[in-house]
Design a protein around this motif. Structure first.
Motif, mmCIF file in Angstrom:
data_model
loop_
_atom_site.group_PDB
_atom_site.id
_atom_site.type_symbol
_atom_site.label_atom_id
_atom_site.label_comp_id
_atom_site.label_asym_id
_atom_site.label_seq_id
_atom_site.Cartn_x
_atom_site.Cartn_y
_atom_site.Cartn_z
ATOM 1 N N LEU A 49 34.964 75.719 -26.878
ATOM 2 C CA LEU A 49 35.552 76.470 -25.775
ATOM 3 C C LEU A 49 35.439 75.732 -24.445
ATOM 4 O O LEU A 49 36.301 75.900 -23.574
ATOM 5 C CB LEU A 49 34.893 77.849 -25.671
ATOM 6 N N TRP A 50 34.393 74.933 -24.260
ATOM 7 C CA TRP A 50 34.277 74.189 -23.004
ATOM 8 C C TRP A 50 34.761 72.744 -23.112
ATOM 9 O O TRP A 50 35.075 72.119 -22.087
ATOM 10 C CB TRP A 50 32.848 74.228 -22.452
ATOM 11 N N LEU A 51 34.834 72.191 -24.299
ATOM 12 C CA LEU A 51 35.288 70.806 -24.440
ATOM 13 C C LEU A 51 36.650 70.529 -23.790
ATOM 14 O O LEU A 51 36.848 69.454 -23.213
ATOM 15 C CB LEU A 51 35.342 70.422 -25.925
ATOM 16 N N PRO A 77 27.327 74.966 -19.525
ATOM 17 C CA PRO A 77 28.134 73.740 -19.590
ATOM 18 C C PRO A 77 29.245 73.698 -18.556
ATOM 19 O O PRO A 77 29.549 72.625 -18.010
ATOM 20 C CB PRO A 77 28.691 73.749 -21.022
ATOM 21 N N LEU A 78 29.875 74.839 -18.255
ATOM 22 C CA LEU A 78 30.925 74.844 -17.236
ATOM 23 C C LEU A 78 30.349 74.528 -15.864
ATOM 24 O O LEU A 78 30.946 73.795 -15.072
ATOM 25 C CB LEU A 78 31.637 76.199 -17.211
ATOM 26 N N ALA A 210 43.987 74.787 -26.795
ATOM 27 C CA ALA A 210 43.974 74.482 -25.368
ATOM 28 C C ALA A 210 45.381 74.099 -24.919
ATOM 29 O O ALA A 210 46.040 73.278 -25.558
ATOM 30 C CB ALA A 210 43.014 73.339 -25.080
ATOM 31 N N PHE A 211 45.814 74.699 -23.818
ATOM 32 C CA PHE A 211 47.117 74.421 -23.215
ATOM 33 C C PHE A 211 46.863 73.820 -21.833
ATOM 34 O O PHE A 211 46.103 74.385 -21.044
ATOM 35 C CB PHE A 211 47.935 75.700 -23.048
ATOM 36 N N HIS A 220 41.194 60.825 -23.655
ATOM 37 C CA HIS A 220 40.570 60.997 -22.343
ATOM 38 C C HIS A 220 39.337 61.890 -22.464
ATOM 39 O O HIS A 220 38.315 61.655 -21.812
ATOM 40 C CB HIS A 220 41.574 61.589 -21.362
ATOM 41 N N LEU A 221 39.438 62.935 -23.285
ATOM 42 C CA LEU A 221 38.279 63.797 -23.539
ATOM 43 C C LEU A 221 37.150 62.980 -24.149
ATOM 44 O O LEU A 221 35.992 63.083 -23.728
ATOM 45 C CB LEU A 221 38.686 64.946 -24.460
ATOM 46 N N ARG A 222 37.468 62.175 -25.130
ATOM 47 C CA ARG A 222 36.453 61.364 -25.814
ATOM 48 C C ARG A 222 35.754 60.417 -24.845
ATOM 49 O O ARG A 222 34.523 60.277 -24.864
ATOM 50 C CB ARG A 222 37.122 60.564 -26.937
#
Length: 248
Positions: A49-51, A77-78, A210-211, A220-222
């Motif tokens: 949910l936060w990734l 985490p947020l 996720a949108f 980019h996330l990685r």
């Protein structure tokens, strides 16, 4: 695991169980939240949910709305990744909210938690749009967890209307077929989004979608994960379990 807090109401038994420093919230034996005071990573669905915030530059996501707070697993985490200027969390279940505030103790001054119905709250909301909305509306029901709000046209349209023009929407579904049968899967009707992603993990059946308003790529996330000292370490040790696939 030792039970350190419990309540029972309307046929639902709530428990917080401790295993070492890790705390878990259960309703009728089904786990709804997990919290470790020194770790951001749970190794399960709550990470999914936060990734998605790491699909964008963190400074773009300053106004955050959580619909379905549960025990508050998402707040640490947020806070750590975004340092949001405004964070609002809406939770229907008073026992879940009590756990977030008093047992997990994850809510800090300036972070607004609301006891109420997320749909009614969002319908009544008339302020600035949010840069990040995380919709995790699940409710305790017998021995399983089911979505509390159908992802139909009315609800999805309402969510979209309150996401900023550079924002991200994250929705949690019980599994991928549930998402595919929802209005959210209709690409032709989901106008205004540049990218869509499915996140999953081995520990759960959930499909987190996720949108993003702005074009994004999973690489980019990685890369942002790898650069973060704590998350990069968890990734290398195999404690951060996730799979992401672009749907567009």
């Amino acid at each position: 695991m030792a039970v350190i807090w419990e309540r029972e109401e309307a046929g639902v038994r709530y428990e917080v169980r401790r295993h070492g420093a890790r705390l878990r919230l259960f309703a009728n034996g089904v786990q709804h939240s997990e919290f470790h005071p020194k770790r951001l990573v749970t190794g399960s669905v709550w990470d999914l949910l936060w990734l998605p915030v790491l699909l964008s530059e963190p400074e773009q996501l300053k106004r955050v709305l959580i619909l379905g707070l549960g025990g508050g697993s998402l707040i640490p985490p947020l806070r750590a990744l975004l340092a949001p200027e405004r964070l609002v969390a809406v939770e229907l279940d008073p026992h879940h909210l009590a756990v977030a505030r008093e047992v997990f103790s994850v809510v800090r001054p300036g972070e607004q938690t609301v006891l109420g119905d997320a749909v009614a709250w969002l319908k009544a909301y008339d302020g600035e749009p949010f840069d990040l909305i995380i919709e995790d509306l699940f409710a305790p029901h017998n021995d399983q967890v089911s979505r509390a709000v159908e992802a139909d046209r009315e609800w999805v349209t309402l969510l979209q209307r309150h996401v900023s023009d550079h924002g991200t929407l994250v929705m949690n579904f019980g599994d991928y077929p549930e998402y595919r049968q929802s209005h959210a899967a209709d690409a032709a009707r989901m106008a205004g989004w540049s990218s869509r992603f499915r996140l999953s993990c081995q520990d759960c059946h959930n499909a987190v979608i996720a949108f993003t308003r702005q074009p994004a790529r999973s690489i980019h996330l990685r890369r942002r994960l790898e650069k973060h000292p704590d998350l990069g370490k968890a990734l290398r040790k195999g404690k951060l379990d996730y799979h992401i696939r672009q749907l567009d």
